[in-house]
Design a protein around this motif. Sequence first.
Motif, PDB file in Angstrom:
ATOM      1  N   LEU A 209       0.826  -1.201   0.000  1.00  0.00           N
ATOM      2  CA  LEU A 209       0.000   0.000   0.000  1.00  0.00           C
ATOM      3  C   LEU A 209       0.863   1.255   0.000  1.00  0.00           C
ATOM      4  O   LEU A 209       0.444   2.303  -0.494  1.00  0.00           O
ATOM      5  CB  LEU A 209      -0.928  -0.005   1.216  1.00  0.00           C
ATOM      6  N   PHE A 210       2.053   1.163   0.553  1.00  0.00           N
ATOM      7  CA  PHE A 210       2.930   2.334   0.602  1.00  0.00           C
ATOM      8  C   PHE A 210       3.426   2.735  -0.776  1.00  0.00           C
ATOM      9  O   PHE A 210       3.908   3.841  -0.966  1.00  0.00           O
ATOM     10  CB  PHE A 210       4.115   2.069   1.537  1.00  0.00           C
ATOM     11  N   SER A 211       3.321   1.827  -1.735  1.00  0.00           N
ATOM     12  CA  SER A 211       3.743   2.140  -3.096  1.00  0.00           C
ATOM     13  C   SER A 211       2.587   2.616  -3.966  1.00  0.00           C
ATOM     14  O   SER A 211       2.802   3.060  -5.093  1.00  0.00           O
ATOM     15  CB  SER A 211       4.393   0.905  -3.741  1.00  0.00           C
ATOM     16  N   CYS A 212       1.365   2.497  -3.459  1.00  0.00           N
ATOM     17  CA  CYS A 212       0.206   3.010  -4.185  1.00  0.00           C
ATOM     18  C   CYS A 212       0.160   4.538  -4.036  1.00  0.00           C
ATOM     19  O   CYS A 212       0.910   5.132  -3.277  1.00  0.00           O
ATOM     20  CB  CYS A 212      -1.075   2.391  -3.647  1.00  0.00           C
ATOM     21  N   PHE A 213      -0.747   5.142  -4.773  1.00  0.00           N
ATOM     22  CA  PHE A 213      -0.897   6.593  -4.696  1.00  0.00           C
ATOM     23  C   PHE A 213      -1.392   6.983  -3.308  1.00  0.00           C
ATOM     24  O   PHE A 213      -2.473   6.566  -2.883  1.00  0.00           O
ATOM     25  CB  PHE A 213      -1.884   7.083  -5.759  1.00  0.00           C
ATOM     26  N   ARG A 214      -0.583   7.770  -2.600  1.00  0.00           N
ATOM     27  CA  ARG A 214      -0.935   8.178  -1.243  1.00  0.00           C
ATOM     28  C   ARG A 214      -1.554   9.570  -1.258  1.00  0.00           C
ATOM     29  O   ARG A 214      -1.224  10.406  -2.106  1.00  0.00           O
ATOM     30  CB  ARG A 214       0.294   8.186  -0.336  1.00  0.00           C
ATOM     31  N   LEU A 215      -2.432   9.818  -0.304  1.00  0.00           N
ATOM     32  CA  LEU A 215      -3.094  11.123  -0.214  1.00  0.00           C
ATOM     33  C   LEU A 215      -2.338  12.069   0.704  1.00  0.00           C
ATOM     34  O   LEU A 215      -2.934  12.936   1.355  1.00  0.00           O
ATOM     35  CB  LEU A 215      -4.531  10.944   0.275  1.00  0.00           C
ATOM     36  N   THR A 216      -1.036  11.925   0.765  1.00  0.00           N
ATOM     37  CA  THR A 216      -0.201  12.734   1.653  1.00  0.00           C
ATOM     38  C   THR A 216      -0.372  14.222   1.393  1.00  0.00           C
ATOM     39  O   THR A 216      -0.480  15.026   2.334  1.00  0.00           O
ATOM     40  CB  THR A 216       1.280  12.347   1.488  1.00  0.00           C
ATOM     41  N   ASP A 217      -0.398  14.620   0.119  1.00  0.00           N
ATOM     42  CA  ASP A 217      -0.524  16.042  -0.228  1.00  0.00           C
ATOM     43  C   ASP A 217      -1.855  16.637   0.196  1.00  0.00           C
ATOM     44  O   ASP A 217      -2.018  17.860   0.216  1.00  0.00           O
ATOM     45  CB  ASP A 217      -0.337  16.243  -1.735  1.00  0.00           C
ATOM     46  N   PHE A 218      -2.805  15.783   0.531  1.00  0.00           N
ATOM     47  CA  PHE A 218      -4.133  16.262   0.925  1.00  0.00           C
ATOM     48  C   PHE A 218      -4.373  16.094   2.426  1.00  0.00           C
ATOM     49  O   PHE A 218      -5.497  16.231   2.906  1.00  0.00           O
ATOM     50  CB  PHE A 218      -5.212  15.523   0.132  1.00  0.00           C
ATOM     51  N   GLY A 219      -3.307  15.746   3.156  1.00  0.00           N
ATOM     52  CA  GLY A 219      -3.413  15.638   4.603  1.00  0.00           C
ATOM     53  C   GLY A 219      -3.778  14.263   5.122  1.00  0.00           C
ATOM     54  O   GLY A 219      -4.099  14.101   6.301  1.00  0.00           O
ATOM     55  N   PHE A 220      -3.722  13.238   4.242  1.00  0.00           N
ATOM     56  CA  PHE A 220      -4.088  11.879   4.648  1.00  0.00           C
ATOM     57  C   PHE A 220      -2.954  10.926   4.269  1.00  0.00           C
ATOM     58  O   PHE A 220      -3.102  10.097   3.372  1.00  0.00           O
ATOM     59  CB  PHE A 220      -5.404  11.458   3.984  1.00  0.00           C
ATOM     60  N   SER A 221      -1.841  11.033   4.961  1.00  0.00           N
ATOM     61  CA  SER A 221      -0.663  10.237   4.624  1.00  0.00           C
ATOM     62  C   SER A 221      -0.871   8.745   4.862  1.00  0.00           C
ATOM     63  O   SER A 221      -0.142   7.920   4.311  1.00  0.00           O
ATOM     64  CB  SER A 221       0.541  10.722   5.433  1.00  0.00           C
ATOM     65  N   GLU A 222      -1.860   8.390   5.669  1.00  0.00           N
ATOM     66  CA  GLU A 222      -2.106   6.981   5.975  1.00  0.00           C
ATOM     67  C   GLU A 222      -3.197   6.380   5.099  1.00  0.00           C
ATOM     68  O   GLU A 222      -3.716   5.309   5.397  1.00  0.00           O
ATOM     69  CB  GLU A 222      -2.472   6.834   7.454  1.00  0.00           C
ATOM     70  N   THR A 223      -3.543   7.080   4.016  1.00  0.00           N
ATOM     71  CA  THR A 223      -4.577   6.588   3.104  1.00  0.00           C
ATOM     72  C   THR A 223      -3.984   6.356   1.719  1.00  0.00           C
ATOM     73  O   THR A 223      -3.268   7.201   1.184  1.00  0.00           O
ATOM     74  CB  THR A 223      -5.736   7.592   2.998  1.00  0.00           C
ATOM     75  N   ALA A 224      -4.283   5.190   1.150  1.00  0.00           N
ATOM     76  CA  ALA A 224      -3.796   4.830  -0.186  1.00  0.00           C
ATOM     77  C   ALA A 224      -4.975   4.671  -1.129  1.00  0.00           C
ATOM     78  O   ALA A 224      -5.997   4.088  -0.777  1.00  0.00           O
ATOM     79  CB  ALA A 224      -2.995   3.535  -0.130  1.00  0.00           C
ATOM     80  N   LEU A 225      -4.822   5.212  -2.327  1.00  0.00           N
ATOM     81  CA  LEU A 225      -5.816   5.004  -3.379  1.00  0.00           C
ATOM     82  C   LEU A 225      -5.354   3.791  -4.180  1.00  0.00           C
ATOM     83  O   LEU A 225      -4.301   3.822  -4.804  1.00  0.00           O
ATOM     84  CB  LEU A 225      -5.913   6.248  -4.264  1.00  0.00           C
ATOM     85  N   VAL A 226      -6.120   2.722  -4.131  1.00  0.00           N
ATOM     86  CA  VAL A 226      -5.677   1.465  -4.743  1.00  0.00           C
ATOM     87  C   VAL A 226      -6.360   1.163  -6.080  1.00  0.00           C
ATOM     88  O   VAL A 226      -5.921   0.265  -6.795  1.00  0.00           O
ATOM     89  CB  VAL A 226      -5.891   0.283  -3.773  1.00  0.00           C
ATOM     90  N   TYR A 227      -7.412   1.906  -6.390  1.00  0.00           N
ATOM     91  CA  TYR A 227      -8.085   1.704  -7.677  1.00  0.00           C
ATOM     92  C   TYR A 227      -8.971   2.895  -7.968  1.00  0.00           C
ATOM     93  O   TYR A 227      -9.587   3.476  -7.067  1.00  0.00           O
ATOM     94  CB  TYR A 227      -8.939   0.435  -7.661  1.00  0.00           C
ATOM     95  N   GLY A 228      -9.023   3.271  -9.246  1.00  0.00           N
ATOM     96  CA  GLY A 228      -9.912   4.343  -9.652  1.00  0.00           C
ATOM     97  C   GLY A 228     -10.377   4.135 -11.076  1.00  0.00           C
ATOM     98  O   GLY A 228      -9.565   3.858 -11.966  1.00  0.00           O
TER      99      GLY A 228
ATOM    100  N   VAL B  67      -7.860   2.794   0.903  1.00  0.00           N
ATOM    101  CA  VAL B  67      -7.611   2.063   2.144  1.00  0.00           C
ATOM    102  C   VAL B  67      -7.091   3.070   3.166  1.00  0.00           C
ATOM    103  O   VAL B  67      -6.022   3.653   2.988  1.00  0.00           O
ATOM    104  CB  VAL B  67      -6.591   0.930   1.945  1.00  0.00           C
ATOM    105  N   ASP B  68      -7.877   3.298   4.194  1.00  0.00           N
ATOM    106  CA  ASP B  68      -7.510   4.216   5.278  1.00  0.00           C
ATOM    107  C   ASP B  68      -6.949   3.376   6.420  1.00  0.00           C
ATOM    108  O   ASP B  68      -7.689   2.745   7.169  1.00  0.00           O
ATOM    109  CB  ASP B  68      -8.742   5.005   5.732  1.00  0.00           C
ATOM    110  N   GLU B  69      -5.627   3.361   6.529  1.00  0.00           N
ATOM    111  CA  GLU B  69      -4.991   2.521   7.544  1.00  0.00           C
ATOM    112  C   GLU B  69      -5.225   3.046   8.952  1.00  0.00           C
ATOM    113  O   GLU B  69      -5.309   2.266   9.905  1.00  0.00           O
ATOM    114  CB  GLU B  69      -3.491   2.428   7.255  1.00  0.00           C
ATOM    115  N   ARG B  70      -5.335   4.334   9.084  1.00  0.00           N
ATOM    116  CA  ARG B  70      -5.573   4.907  10.414  1.00  0.00           C
ATOM    117  C   ARG B  70      -6.946   4.511  10.932  1.00  0.00           C
ATOM    118  O   ARG B  70      -7.103   4.131  12.091  1.00  0.00           O
ATOM    119  CB  ARG B  70      -5.460   6.428  10.362  1.00  0.00           C
TER     120      ARG B  70
END
Length: 238
Positions: free
Chosen positions: A135-154, A169-172
């Motif tokens: 999940l850490f290699s998927c697109f992360r929402l870090t720039d939007f304030g959600f570093s613990e969330t990965a976008l896995v499909y769109g 996937v919201d790991e938090r």
Amino acid sequence: KNDEQLARAPGLGCTNEYDDFDCAADDSTDENSMFLEEDNFLIQKVDRHNDLNIADEDDIYMRTARKTMLRHGTPLDMRHIRNAARYSHYASGIYNIYPDALLATGQLIGGKSGVYHPTQPGKEGHCNSKDGISLFSCFRLTDFGFSETALVYGAFANDTRATPYCILVDERARSVIVSIRGTATLEDMVSDLQWDSVEMERVGELCGFEGKDKYAHRGMLTKSKWIYNDLTKQKILA
């Protein structure tokens, strides 16, 4: 025992878990009215002298009532508010934020109406490794304030059947979120106008629920079927 339960009831005091909220005792709660709160109802302790309709001999009685508003001193309600704030970003991001970000980083296949699918089986991509999906290699929402969330499909195609949606996937929060875009285009409006009802019996047989005598908005059902079929085809949540 009831008095002890009421004294411990949420909403009557402050907790350190929600320090960023003003969780002082609710001024509307007086000594004659105390609450045991659950998710959608409360049990109110009332002084019978304030209720002319009570026929019991005791001075105090218990009354069950539906909750009609959130209470700022209640941890459960504060959790609902926090969740609403968190998930509202996922609900709004599917409109333009996520597809634009993926397009800008060259990860969206097929342009703004394309697909982001790094977890596709057999594909060497952002989320795949010899040990499985990271999940850490998927697109992360870090720039939007959600570093613990990965976008896995769109999937961002849009017509009278296809509807843009994504899976995060919201790991938090330990949550898997399916965010579906609402009305934004002329094609969506065409779906909205298909408001005649359709019985869900056949859909229930396919999806595992009792759909007889249950009805859905035809346009929304068509869009939902497309998402269901796409999820099944891509095996994202399998």
